[in-house]
Design a protein around this motif. Structure first.
Motif, PDB file in Angstrom:
ATOM      1  N   ILE A  12       0.843  -1.209   0.000  1.00  0.00           N
ATOM      2  CA  ILE A  12       0.000   0.000   0.000  1.00  0.00           C
ATOM      3  C   ILE A  12       0.877   1.258   0.000  1.00  0.00           C
ATOM      4  N   GLY A  13       1.952   1.241   0.786  1.00  0.00           N
ATOM      5  CA  GLY A  13       2.834   2.411   0.854  1.00  0.00           C
ATOM      6  C   GLY A  13       3.417   2.748  -0.514  1.00  0.00           C
ATOM      7  N   ARG A  14       3.907   1.737  -1.222  1.00  0.00           N
ATOM      8  CA  ARG A  14       4.523   1.981  -2.542  1.00  0.00           C
ATOM      9  C   ARG A  14       3.478   2.495  -3.536  1.00  0.00           C
ATOM     10  N   ALA A 129      -6.346   7.802   6.500  1.00  0.00           N
ATOM     11  CA  ALA A 129      -6.612   6.974   5.316  1.00  0.00           C
ATOM     12  C   ALA A 129      -6.253   5.564   5.778  1.00  0.00           C
ATOM     13  N   LEU A 130      -7.281   4.816   6.153  1.00  0.00           N
ATOM     14  CA  LEU A 130      -7.059   3.589   6.929  1.00  0.00           C
ATOM     15  C   LEU A 130      -6.903   2.350   6.040  1.00  0.00           C
ATOM     16  N   ALA A 131      -5.648   1.874   5.927  1.00  0.00           N
ATOM     17  CA  ALA A 131      -5.427   0.577   5.275  1.00  0.00           C
ATOM     18  C   ALA A 131      -5.288  -0.499   6.341  1.00  0.00           C
ATOM     19  N   ASN A 132      -4.641  -0.142   7.441  1.00  0.00           N
ATOM     20  CA  ASN A 132      -4.325  -1.091   8.521  1.00  0.00           C
ATOM     21  C   ASN A 132      -5.603  -1.556   9.237  1.00  0.00           C
ATOM     22  N   MET A 224      -0.462  -8.218  -3.165  1.00  0.00           N
ATOM     23  CA  MET A 224      -0.479  -7.562  -1.842  1.00  0.00           C
ATOM     24  C   MET A 224       0.665  -8.110  -1.000  1.00  0.00           C
ATOM     25  N   GLY A 225       0.836  -7.550   0.217  1.00  0.00           N
ATOM     26  CA  GLY A 225       1.832  -8.065   1.150  1.00  0.00           C
ATOM     27  C   GLY A 225       1.515  -9.505   1.555  1.00  0.00           C
ATOM     28  N   MET A 286      -5.438  -1.321  -6.216  1.00  0.00           N
ATOM     29  CA  MET A 286      -5.591  -0.575  -4.962  1.00  0.00           C
ATOM     30  C   MET A 286      -5.367   0.926  -5.129  1.00  0.00           C
ATOM     31  N   ARG A 287      -4.763   1.324  -6.259  1.00  0.00           N
ATOM     32  CA  ARG A 287      -4.525   2.756  -6.403  1.00  0.00           C
ATOM     33  C   ARG A 287      -5.834   3.545  -6.461  1.00  0.00           C
ATOM     34  N   LEU A 288      -6.929   2.879  -6.874  1.00  0.00           N
ATOM     35  CA  LEU A 288      -8.222   3.591  -6.922  1.00  0.00           C
ATOM     36  C   LEU A 288      -8.716   3.948  -5.514  1.00  0.00           C
TER      37      LEU A 288
END
Ligand code: NDP
Ligand code: MG
Length: 406
Positions: A12-14, A129-132, A224-225, A286-288
């Motif tokens: 997600i970070g990249r 911006a919650l991914a976690n 994904m990771g 995921m960029r969307l």
């Protein structure tokens, strides 16, 4: 506007930084300044490239020796007069989450590690911006309490929750204006949380018992990771997402239905009380949802998000999930209906079990067994506060480590 990214070297970070590169911005898209970056120690080379490219004011890495390695690789950068402060450990992560210049914090670290920095960022009123998702699973009610108290906005990055958020936005605003929760406002019949079904959607229990790490890491649609990819194979990811949705939208768990949709085009939907179903579609990229969360409440043009062409779509299919073949989903749905420390314990046991599976210590089907045995040994604490959550997490890790070692 300035942002901070916790977990900048991960998947997600990249992708977040990919969107923000100046040459990737669409004409008219506002420039977001990257003020702070935090990452783990496994890819310091990438972190140092990110620092050279984005020149953040603040960076956090886990330890003093990571800071020394990073400083050494950035010798030319510092010699040229650039100024980036490098902090370490939890303190550094929290400093990145609460940096005064930052408006939005992208929480893209994986696991329970995200809880404290996210809560601290909320206390300073930042947009999350919650991914976690693990933070919402382990401490969802605390997130909601603190966000309400400090006027912090939580915008989901998880694609399903982004889809639900986009489908629900008008209802959320109406409910807020009336001083009600979505549930009290009474417009929503249920949330339809879609999932691809993962790499083992059609596998028998016997075949899954023999699944290798490389089988489980082959996700059909998303890159994904490692942790979330294994969660997607056990369907624990969907279970964690039910708990995440329950807190994000303040909707009871029995009104959240998981629907398997192998093509990952409809990212989720909402069924309203009048029978209308409103959903959000897009290619699985995921960029969307990251782009949506970064610029919310504005809709900003994107040069990086690949476009979906409806006329080129073939089949869109939907089916019910199998709870017997995917016991992790069944456990998480049960836990989602509780208000106690069980969700935190489920999350911690899952983190240990997934890590052990990735290291080859336990089999794929042992993941669910480890979580089940940890959960059944737990004495749940009602409405847990932060201290209770930290203790439940510690206890569950210790318990599941002892189980995987047997
Ligand atoms: P990754 O494993 O790819 O990335 C995790 C990030 O956290 C890396 O940058 C890693 O650094 C960093 N990290 C690890 N330890 C520390 C530490 N001690 N301090 C600071 N940073 C640390 O995970 P993903 O990007 O896949 O997932 C991130 C979160 O987003 C998860 O909660 C996941 O569930 C959620 N999510 C992910 C999606 C995806 O498409 N990937 C989709 C929806 C949600 P390093 O590796 O360099 O050591
Ligand atoms: Mg998701």
């Amino acid at each position: 506007m300035a942002i901070s990214i916790l977990g900048s070297t991960g998947s997600i970070g990249r992708q977040t930084l990919d969107i923000l590169q100046s040459e990737h911005l669409a004409p008219g898209a506002p420039v977001l300044k990257v003020a702070a970056l935090a990452a783990g120690a496994s890819n310091l080379d990438l972190l140092s490239q990110q620092i050279v490219q984005f020149e953040p004011e603040l960076v956090a890495v886990p330890s003093d020796s990571d800071r020394e390695s990073l400083r050494a690789s950035l010798a030319d950068y510092f010699k040229s007069g650039k100024k980036t402060e490098i902090l370490v450990g939890e303190e550094g992560l929290i400093a990145c989450a609460t940096h005064p210049a930052v408006k939005t914090v992208v929480t893209a670290v994986v696991g329970f590690l995200g809880v404290k920095p996210t809560l601290e960022a909320i206390k300073t009123g930042k947009t999350i911006a919650l991914a976690n998702k693990e933070t919402m699973v382990a401490a969802g009610h605390l997130v909601n309490e603190l966000a309400a108290k400090h006027g912090s906005k939580i915008v989901p990055v998880d694609s399903e929750h982004s889809a639900i958020y986009q489908s629900l936005e008008a209802s959320i605003l109406k409910a807020q204006a009336a001083g009600k929760s979505l549930e009290q406002a009474g417009e929503v019949e249920k949330l339809l949380l879609t999932g691809s079904g993962g790499p083992f959607r059609t596998w028998s229990e016997e075949a899954m018992a023999r699944a290798t790490v490389s089988d489980a890491l082959k996700h059909p649609n998303w890159s994904m990771g490692a942790k979330i990819t294994i969660d997607s194979a056990t369907l624990m990811n969907k279970g964690l997402e039910v708990i995440e949705a329950r807190w994000l939208f303040s909707i009871p768990a029995h009104k959240i239905e998981v629907v398997i949709h192998p093509q990952s085009i409809l990212h989720s939907a909402v069924e309203f009380v009048d029978g209308s179903i409103v959903g959000q579609l897009g290619l699985p990229d995921m960029r969307l949802p990251i782009h949506f969360a970064l610029y919310h409440p504005q809709r900003v043009p994107s040069a990086r998000v690949p476009r979906l062409s409806l006329s080129e779509l073939k089949d869109l299919t939907f089916e019910k999930p199998s709870f017997s073949r995917f016991p992790c989903l069944a456990m998480a749905q049960e836990v989602a209906a509780t208000d106690d420390s069980s969700a935190c314990v489920l999350n911690a046991a899952n983190e240990i079990a997934v890590d052990s599976f990735l290291k080859g210590t336990i089999t794929f089907t042992d993941i669910a067994r480890t979580i089940e045995r940890t959960l059944s040994a737990h004495k749940p604490i009602k409405a847990p506060q932060l201290g209770d959550i930290l203790e439940a997490d510690r206890w569950a890790r210790e318990k599941s480590v002892s189980l995987v070692a047997v």
